[in-house]
Motif scaffolding. Structure first.
Motif, PDB file in Angstrom:
ATOM      1  N   THR A 128       0.825  -1.206   0.000  1.00  0.00           N
ATOM      2  CA  THR A 128       0.000   0.000   0.000  1.00  0.00           C
ATOM      3  C   THR A 128       0.858   1.255   0.000  1.00  0.00           C
ATOM      4  O   THR A 128       0.538   2.241  -0.678  1.00  0.00           O
ATOM      5  CB  THR A 128      -0.932   0.010   1.228  1.00  0.00           C
ATOM      6  OG1 THR A 128      -1.715  -1.180   1.238  1.00  0.00           O
ATOM      7  CG2 THR A 128      -1.876   1.203   1.193  1.00  0.00           C
ATOM      8  N   ALA A 129       1.966   1.224   0.740  1.00  0.00           N
ATOM      9  CA  ALA A 129       2.873   2.375   0.777  1.00  0.00           C
ATOM     10  C   ALA A 129       3.498   2.635  -0.590  1.00  0.00           C
ATOM     11  O   ALA A 129       3.609   3.788  -1.035  1.00  0.00           O
ATOM     12  CB  ALA A 129       3.963   2.135   1.820  1.00  0.00           C
ATOM     13  N   LEU A 130       3.892   1.571  -1.270  1.00  0.00           N
ATOM     14  CA  LEU A 130       4.495   1.728  -2.603  1.00  0.00           C
ATOM     15  C   LEU A 130       3.467   2.274  -3.599  1.00  0.00           C
ATOM     16  O   LEU A 130       3.790   3.145  -4.416  1.00  0.00           O
ATOM     17  CB  LEU A 130       5.051   0.392  -3.088  1.00  0.00           C
ATOM     18  CG  LEU A 130       6.249  -0.158  -2.287  1.00  0.00           C
ATOM     19  CD1 LEU A 130       6.616  -1.557  -2.769  1.00  0.00           C
ATOM     20  CD2 LEU A 130       7.448   0.778  -2.415  1.00  0.00           C
ATOM     21  N   PHE A 131       2.238   1.770  -3.527  1.00  0.00           N
ATOM     22  CA  PHE A 131       1.186   2.275  -4.417  1.00  0.00           C
ATOM     23  C   PHE A 131       0.873   3.742  -4.117  1.00  0.00           C
ATOM     24  O   PHE A 131       0.602   4.531  -5.032  1.00  0.00           O
ATOM     25  CB  PHE A 131      -0.080   1.431  -4.284  1.00  0.00           C
ATOM     26  CG  PHE A 131       0.049   0.038  -4.839  1.00  0.00           C
ATOM     27  CD1 PHE A 131       0.684  -0.185  -6.056  1.00  0.00           C
ATOM     28  CD2 PHE A 131      -0.458  -1.053  -4.137  1.00  0.00           C
ATOM     29  CE1 PHE A 131       0.804  -1.473  -6.565  1.00  0.00           C
ATOM     30  CE2 PHE A 131      -0.341  -2.343  -4.650  1.00  0.00           C
ATOM     31  CZ  PHE A 131       0.290  -2.550  -5.868  1.00  0.00           C
ATOM     32  N   THR A 132       0.903   4.108  -2.835  1.00  0.00           N
ATOM     33  CA  THR A 132       0.669   5.504  -2.458  1.00  0.00           C
ATOM     34  C   THR A 132       1.752   6.402  -3.042  1.00  0.00           C
ATOM     35  O   THR A 132       1.477   7.486  -3.569  1.00  0.00           O
ATOM     36  CB  THR A 132       0.632   5.650  -0.927  1.00  0.00           C
ATOM     37  OG1 THR A 132      -0.409   4.832  -0.394  1.00  0.00           O
ATOM     38  CG2 THR A 132       0.401   7.093  -0.513  1.00  0.00           C
ATOM     39  N   LEU A 133       2.979   5.935  -2.967  1.00  0.00           N
ATOM     40  CA  LEU A 133       4.117   6.695  -3.493  1.00  0.00           C
ATOM     41  C   LEU A 133       4.004   6.898  -5.005  1.00  0.00           C
ATOM     42  O   LEU A 133       4.415   7.935  -5.535  1.00  0.00           O
ATOM     43  CB  LEU A 133       5.407   5.942  -3.155  1.00  0.00           C
ATOM     44  CG  LEU A 133       6.725   6.725  -3.136  1.00  0.00           C
ATOM     45  CD1 LEU A 133       6.678   7.849  -2.106  1.00  0.00           C
ATOM     46  CD2 LEU A 133       7.878   5.786  -2.827  1.00  0.00           C
ATOM     47  N   LEU A 134       3.412   5.936  -5.679  1.00  0.00           N
ATOM     48  CA  LEU A 134       3.295   5.994  -7.142  1.00  0.00           C
ATOM     49  C   LEU A 134       2.056   6.772  -7.614  1.00  0.00           C
ATOM     50  O   LEU A 134       1.905   7.007  -8.817  1.00  0.00           O
ATOM     51  CB  LEU A 134       3.235   4.580  -7.711  1.00  0.00           C
ATOM     52  CG  LEU A 134       4.511   3.736  -7.621  1.00  0.00           C
ATOM     53  CD1 LEU A 134       4.227   2.303  -8.050  1.00  0.00           C
ATOM     54  CD2 LEU A 134       5.618   4.342  -8.480  1.00  0.00           C
ATOM     55  N   THR A 135       1.186   7.152  -6.690  1.00  0.00           N
ATOM     56  CA  THR A 135      -0.091   7.762  -7.074  1.00  0.00           C
ATOM     57  C   THR A 135       0.046   8.969  -8.002  1.00  0.00           C
ATOM     58  O   THR A 135      -0.637   9.039  -9.037  1.00  0.00           O
ATOM     59  CB  THR A 135      -0.902   8.143  -5.827  1.00  0.00           C
ATOM     60  OG1 THR A 135      -1.180   6.968  -5.070  1.00  0.00           O
ATOM     61  CG2 THR A 135      -2.213   8.819  -6.209  1.00  0.00           C
ATOM     62  N   GLN A 154      -4.444  -0.642  -3.654  1.00  0.00           N
ATOM     63  CA  GLN A 154      -4.124  -0.172  -2.302  1.00  0.00           C
ATOM     64  C   GLN A 154      -5.026  -0.840  -1.274  1.00  0.00           C
ATOM     65  O   GLN A 154      -4.567  -1.259  -0.200  1.00  0.00           O
ATOM     66  CB  GLN A 154      -4.279   1.349  -2.219  1.00  0.00           C
ATOM     67  CG  GLN A 154      -3.179   2.131  -2.891  1.00  0.00           C
ATOM     68  CD  GLN A 154      -3.407   3.628  -2.788  1.00  0.00           C
ATOM     69  OE1 GLN A 154      -4.424   4.152  -3.243  1.00  0.00           O
ATOM     70  NE2 GLN A 154      -2.464   4.334  -2.207  1.00  0.00           N
ATOM     71  N   GLY A 155      -6.302  -0.923  -1.589  1.00  0.00           N
ATOM     72  CA  GLY A 155      -7.245  -1.577  -0.678  1.00  0.00           C
ATOM     73  C   GLY A 155      -6.923  -3.037  -0.479  1.00  0.00           C
ATOM     74  O   GLY A 155      -7.026  -3.564   0.635  1.00  0.00           O
ATOM     75  N   MET A 156      -6.500  -3.730  -1.535  1.00  0.00           N
ATOM     76  CA  MET A 156      -6.125  -5.136  -1.415  1.00  0.00           C
ATOM     77  C   MET A 156      -4.938  -5.302  -0.478  1.00  0.00           C
ATOM     78  O   MET A 156      -4.864  -6.266   0.293  1.00  0.00           O
ATOM     79  CB  MET A 156      -5.811  -5.713  -2.794  1.00  0.00           C
ATOM     80  CG  MET A 156      -7.023  -5.830  -3.703  1.00  0.00           C
ATOM     81  SD  MET A 156      -6.619  -6.444  -5.354  1.00  0.00           S
ATOM     82  CE  MET A 156      -6.162  -8.152  -4.949  1.00  0.00           C
ATOM     83  N   GLY A 157      -4.002  -4.361  -0.518  1.00  0.00           N
ATOM     84  CA  GLY A 157      -2.860  -4.421   0.386  1.00  0.00           C
ATOM     85  C   GLY A 157      -3.248  -4.224   1.835  1.00  0.00           C
ATOM     86  O   GLY A 157      -2.681  -4.849   2.738  1.00  0.00           O
ATOM     87  N   GLU A 158      -4.248  -3.369   2.077  1.00  0.00           N
ATOM     88  CA  GLU A 158      -4.653  -3.080   3.459  1.00  0.00           C
ATOM     89  C   GLU A 158      -5.685  -4.054   4.004  1.00  0.00           C
ATOM     90  O   GLU A 158      -5.920  -4.096   5.212  1.00  0.00           O
ATOM     91  CB  GLU A 158      -5.205  -1.657   3.558  1.00  0.00           C
ATOM     92  CG  GLU A 158      -4.141  -0.614   3.752  1.00  0.00           C
ATOM     93  CD  GLU A 158      -4.685   0.701   4.286  1.00  0.00           C
ATOM     94  OE1 GLU A 158      -5.728   0.675   4.962  1.00  0.00           O
ATOM     95  OE2 GLU A 158      -4.063   1.738   4.009  1.00  0.00           O
ATOM     96  N   GLY A 159      -6.312  -4.849   3.132  1.00  0.00           N
ATOM     97  CA  GLY A 159      -7.355  -5.772   3.586  1.00  0.00           C
ATOM     98  C   GLY A 159      -6.951  -6.674   4.737  1.00  0.00           C
ATOM     99  O   GLY A 159      -7.714  -6.864   5.693  1.00  0.00           O
ATOM    100  N   PRO A 160      -5.750  -7.264   4.703  1.00  0.00           N
ATOM    101  CA  PRO A 160      -5.348  -8.165   5.794  1.00  0.00           C
ATOM    102  C   PRO A 160      -4.985  -7.462   7.096  1.00  0.00           C
ATOM    103  O   PRO A 160      -4.691  -8.141   8.086  1.00  0.00           O
ATOM    104  CB  PRO A 160      -4.102  -8.878   5.217  1.00  0.00           C
ATOM    105  CG  PRO A 160      -4.163  -8.655   3.741  1.00  0.00           C
ATOM    106  CD  PRO A 160      -4.830  -7.338   3.565  1.00  0.00           C
TER     107      PRO A 160
END
Length: 508
Positions: A128-135, A154-160
């Motif tokens: 999620t952090a990497l996807f946020t950085l790439l936004t 991002q949501g898939m990364g935070e789901g767990p």
């Protein structure tokens, strides 16, 4: 007995490792929520929604603008607003996160229980952090379509996150310390909302570019992952430098991770037939509807309707979460005292504080919508709304531990995964209901929120329970009279197969 070098390292830590884990868990949720909500405020500066003086959607009830920089005297100047997205498109983008978040709840809980919560949680939040950085790069290159896909990822990364964190805490925190650790760890969500809102407003104040928000929180998430990887482990037994004393204490105090029932299949047949489990699910849907209305759309309401500038919006959006964080501790202390002194049962406590957290905010947001352009009154009602919502932590939020201490991770995953539908529906529905962001349009959205909160709370009040359910520990409670849906334990499955084999042999 620990090796000498490990004993030396363990002495360097001034606080026990379970509290180190608690602090890192707090930081984990703080990260999760900052990365979740940073788009909510950034999108107000990404979209050029200024209206000309002859706009056919003139709102006679529009609030005066307090921004210092105006274009034609009608709308605040946004130097980096390069996108022309409708309100419904913005709502879809804000809901995109929750599509992915719902998908990975149950798989995340399963992976955490099987392989340990450390890497399930760590890798999920790192992605999620990497996807946020790439936004900023992604949205500039692909516009709304690419941003929606990225938000789903991002949501898939935070789901767990929540299921994995529940599994880790079950391995590390003794039962009599869970109230304190729970308040510490889960308070990270509100700290994330506070920090995310305030820092987003600060980073975009003046001529600050909205891209700075994503760069900052993406790096913040990567930094957390580095510390998490070094300092935290799934179980006390696998921790390389925990002290002998603490390891012994935890082994004597925690039995859940070695309980035989945890190796049985998850009793889905019984869970899906359990009225208290369904009551918890409906309460979670109501909570998430109200919560996501505030988290996702409050910045837009502050900016588009009340016409606060972005710096003020960031600060004022953070204050309600601060109120919720503080009130959650107050409600928790009061609830614990009442239960310990037998002033009310656990079940009654869960119902009381869930009702406070549902009906209180429902009334407050309606009052806020009818306060018109009285900014002081509107903000006061929003703060009161979130403060009362803090009662959820003493109500339905911990109810999964009452109903199913052995399967709290799986039950939490099911409830969170389903209630996340609120996060999917709410932003998009509000976008459809408020195409022009007028006071009257927002009032309709708030009335719908009121109805959802009240109805789901009534369902919870009728069917809620505060006791361990029979299906959580069949060896202790046995099957209820009239159960006709097959065995739930592995040992019962084996017995059933043996009986069938014996019957077949006799028939031959």
């Amino acid at each position: 007995m620990l090796p000498r070098w490990r004993r030396c390292i363990s002495r360097l830590f001034l606080i026990p490792q379970r509290y180190v884990l608690g602090l890192m868990g707090l930081w984990a949720l703080c990260n999760a929520y900052t990365m979740r909500v940073c788009l909510n405020l950034a999108i107000t500066q990404m979209v050029n929604n200024s209206k000309s003086g002859d706009d056919s959607h003139y709102d006679p009830d529009a609030c005066p603008d307090d921004s210092e920089l105006l274009v034609n005297g009608t709308a605040p100047f946004k130097p980096h607003a390069i996108f022309d997205w409708s309100e419904s498109t913005q709502g879809l983008l804000l809901s995109g996160f929750y599509y992915g978040y719902a998908i990975t709840q149950i798989p995340g809980g399963y992976l955490a229980e099987k392989y340990g919560g450390k890497w399930t949680l760590g890798i999920g939040l790192l992605s999620t952090a990497l996807f946020t950085l790439l936004t900023p790069i992604v949205v500039t290159a692909g516009g709304a379509t690419w941003l929606f896909i990225l938000r789903v990822l991002q949501g898939m990364g935070e789901g767990p996150t929540m299921p994995a964190l529940m599994v880790v805490l079950a391995r590390w925190v003794p039962a009599h310390e869970r109230s304190l650790q729970g308040a510490l760890v889960f308070g990270g969500a509100q700290i994330g909302n506070i920090f995310g809102s305030f820092m987003s407003g600060f980073l975009m104040a003046g001529d600050g570019h909205w891209a700075n928000v994503f760069y900052f929180f993406g790096c913040f998430g990567i930094l957390w992952f580095l510390f998490w990887s070094i300092l935290c482990f799934s179980t006390p037994e696998t921790h390389p430098f925990i002290s002998d004393e603490e390891l012994k204490y935890l082994n004597e105090s925690i039995t859940g991770s070695d309980n035989k029932s945890t190796r049985d299949p998850i009793p889905w047949k019984a869970i899906l037939r359990s009225a208290p489990a369904w009551a918890l699910l409906f309460a979670a849907v109501g909570h998430d509807w109200g919560y996501y209305t505030m988290v996702t759309d409050l910045p837009k309401y502050m900016t588009d309707v009340l016409k606060f500038n972005i710096a003020a919006t960031g600060t004022l959006t953070a204050i309600p979460y601060l109120a919720m964080w503080i009130s959650s501790f107050a409600f928790g202390i009061i609830c614990d005292i009442c239960v310990k002194r037998n002033w009310h049962s656990i079940k009654t406590g869960r119902i009381i504080y869930t009702t406070i957290a549902a009906t209180g905010p429902a009334v407050c947001i309606i009052l806020a919508s009818y306060s018109g352009c009285d900014r002081f009154a509107a903000v006061a009602y929003f703060i009161a709304s979130m403060a009362l919502m803090g009662g959820y932590y003493s109500g339905m939020k911990v109810n999964a531990l009452d109903l199913a201490p052995n399967y709290a991770g799986s039950l939490t995953a099911m409830v969170n995964g389903t209630s996340t539908l609120s996060g999917i529906i709410t932003p998009y529905l509000i976008g459809l209901l408020t195409p022009d962001s007028t006071l009257k349009q927002w009032r309709v959205a708030f009335w719908i929120c009121f109805a959802v909160l009240v109805i789901t709370n009534v369902i919870y009040v009728i069917w809620a329970d505060g006791e361990q359910q029979w299906w959580d520990d069949i060896r202790r409670h046995g099957y209820p009279e009239g159960w006709k849906h097959g065995p739930l334990k592995t040992s019962d499955d084996d017995k059933e197969k043996s009986k069938k084999k014996e019957a077949e042999g006799t028939a031959l």
